[in-house]
Design an enzyme around this catalytic site. Sequence first.
Site, PDB file in Angstrom:
ATOM      1  N   HIS A 445       0.761  -1.218   0.046  1.00  0.00           N
ATOM      2  CA  HIS A 445      -0.105  -0.001  -0.025  1.00  0.00           C
ATOM      3  C   HIS A 445       0.915   1.384   0.031  1.00  0.00           C
ATOM      4  O   HIS A 445       0.733   2.323  -0.668  1.00  0.00           O
ATOM      5  CB  HIS A 445      -0.820   0.004   1.294  1.00  0.00           C
ATOM      6  CG  HIS A 445      -1.774   1.318   1.379  1.00  0.00           C
ATOM      7  ND1 HIS A 445      -1.315   2.388   2.102  1.00  0.00           N
ATOM      8  CD2 HIS A 445      -2.771   1.431   0.710  1.00  0.00           C
ATOM      9  CE1 HIS A 445      -2.245   3.321   1.976  1.00  0.00           C
ATOM     10  NE2 HIS A 445      -3.142   3.052   1.223  1.00  0.00           N
ATOM     11  N   CYS A 776      35.201   1.902 -24.963  1.00  0.00           N
ATOM     12  CA  CYS A 776      34.542   2.145 -23.693  1.00  0.00           C
ATOM     13  C   CYS A 776      35.355   2.683 -22.507  1.00  0.00           C
ATOM     14  O   CYS A 776      34.649   2.372 -21.508  1.00  0.00           O
ATOM     15  CB  CYS A 776      34.160   0.597 -23.565  1.00  0.00           C
ATOM     16  SG  CYS A 776      35.508  -0.504 -23.286  1.00  0.00           S
TER      17      CYS A 776
END
Length: 819
Positions: A445, A776
Amino acid sequence: MVTVSQNTLAKCSQEESLVLWLDKVGIKDIALVGGKNASLGEMIQQLTPKGVNVPTGFATTAYAYRYFIQSAGLEAKLRELFADLDVEDVRNLQERGLKARSLLMHTPFPVELQQAIASAYESLCKQYNPDTDVAVRSSATAEDLPDASFAGQQETYLNVVGAEEVLAACHKCFASLFTDRAISYRHTKGFDHFSVALAVGVQKMVRSDLATSGVMFSIDTETGFKDAALITAAYGLGENVVQGTVNPDEYCVFKPTLKAGFKPIIDKELGSKELRMVYDEGSQSTKNEPVSIVEQNKFALSDADILQLAHWACLIEDHYSQAHGSYTPMDIEWAKDGITNQLFVVQARPETVQSQKNGNVLRSYRLGLGTGEKTQNISRLPLVTGRAIGEAISQGKARVILDAKQIEEFQAGEVLVTERTDPDWEPIMKRASAIITNSGGRTCHAAIIARELGVPAIVGCGNATQVLTTGQEVTVSCAEGEEGKVYPGLLPFEVKEVPLENLPRTHTQILMNVGNPQEAFSLSAIPNDGVGLARTEFIIANQIQVHPLALIHYDKLADAEQKAKVAAITATYDDKPQYFVDKLAQGVGRIAAAFYPKPVIVRMSDFKSNEYRNLAGGSQFEPDEENPMLGWRGAARYYDPGYREGFALECHAIKRVRDEMGLTNVIPMIPFCRTPEEGRLVLAEMAKHNLKQGVNDLQVYVMCELPSNVILAEQFAEVFDGFSIGSNDLTQLTLGLDRDSALVARLFDERSPAVKQMVKMAIASAKKQRRKIGICGQAPSDYPEFAQFLVEEGIDSISLNPDSVLKTMLEIAKVEQQS
């Protein structure tokens, strides 16, 4: 004479019915039976033929509710009661809500309504057995709309048995239209209290008290990543998961390759699942009982069940998207029957947070260290951690509340700290700057309401109410991956918003360096052409934490303390090596899924021996090297008798990602490969484990980070399918300096003419051999001029740190326009 069609008669009959069977209604009937019941009827009619199991039942109608209200003259009394309603005044809201509910509860149902409900329940008993157990759920006529969920606003009653009990539960459901949270929510969303009616669904119970249940979403709840199905599971009835009473297991499945017939479970997280909600046979109600440690340490669902539920999530999402004429991700409750071992869907509603977000703006939060007097001495060690909900940062004074009766004390802008929340807390949750709970998972909730309100929340912290104190200033960060962190003090942070419209696309591919799999879904929203470097070291160090050989030779571990540490980390695994394969496959799989079908270049492990020693059990298998940076690392380990068993586990993980998960966009890359001959030895080792170059389109790249890789680039091109330049190591080895040494750090510069000459040679040789070549390393992220140099030399791709992608993309676009 007026002729009335059978369809018109049927419609009139439906609109004036007190009760309708679920298999006679669909999603067009929300006004008749409420969103929840209309959705159940839609699934029974349309999706049961496709294999989705949905328990049957009946619903009282909106007409029945209005008949009750009008026949007793209740509307005038309710309007008078709400004349001075002030939802911002908690006491006023509580008083009006209590009086409204009392008014309805003390007004008997009309006889016709009583008879209609009792008769329908008796018919249900004939289908199953006398005294059939049912779930009685409220279903408002304004709920489950694309932009308003109304989830949990009204009441649900489980294990209801007997006509009298069913009538009593229906009566309570009618009254729950006026719970405090429902009144507040309608006011906030602009719904008229008297235009909303309440229907009640009465549905055969699934005996998940004897098995498991939970919630699933057909979208990632935190990032809005559309291709993931998120499933949560705990033992017993599902209310514990919904209410956040327990921390459930979490599973993530990649939908595109699932639909293609693969088994892409890309994440499995074990929850504590400390309680189980079961039938309380003596009271015809429910109760919580403790779950044994043995069961807590097991996953509540088998892989087969996970894949079945994810398949249903896809079917349900596809059906509702088609029915609504637009993409409609779904929020679904499911349950497994412990008697029949069948899975069932017991509710489904549109997801109402991520689906409503603006996808054209990329908003990111970043925590700063700060230099002001107030922030200099603030610790960066978190006070508590838990599951991050949202990706934002907020701060304020904590307010610890352990009893709902204390909610009047809550002040706007405070950070709510509590055990867990339920719908009664919603009037104050909307005033909180952040929410922190001891218990709950991503579908509880507190998590659902926090997302809807757009405030960060951290759930499942365990001890937040003990550690944090009322009035304490805290910073709540949900911007550092899936782990949320609560820091002491008001730390500085920044928020960036980048419009994604009209961004230039470049001829040079822009890829990303990604280490943390938990950040992959959110990072994939940044415009990109794939992943140029996925670091397995991050997964091994942070998620696996154990040396692979310590798993393979667990029984031979000599250090009792290290053996105990390995045992604790792998407690849920009898087969220790399988732990390594599972965790690595899930980590790589999550990154590959996030960017699918774009290429994801995965660097095989490149730890140095001193780094491997730091893993649990590692000291027994690693040598002491004077200079690990230049020693036993990368390719040299993979075929060596001292490590080849460990490399085999890496190969098994990559094979699972590609073959079982269907993520063939993964391209393994070999680091620190000193000679072409060594490259062939590594490929042969991979082939032993069914990773054969060319089979199933497998490509294997090599890092270009040694002078030998550049000088012999054409020979390396005969062995490998592509290159990725590692500028850090290439700079180190070209300039002959240790990049870990502070003494020569001033000389480390990737922009050195010598380094640039090496890069230029590598690109030229790769182009000559028609091999892909990218970079990279760190250089293009740090230096725009280096990125410009790479583009001018004709590099195929540049892989950047995520925070550098957009600015470098703009720079590269300028360079390409000029050339």
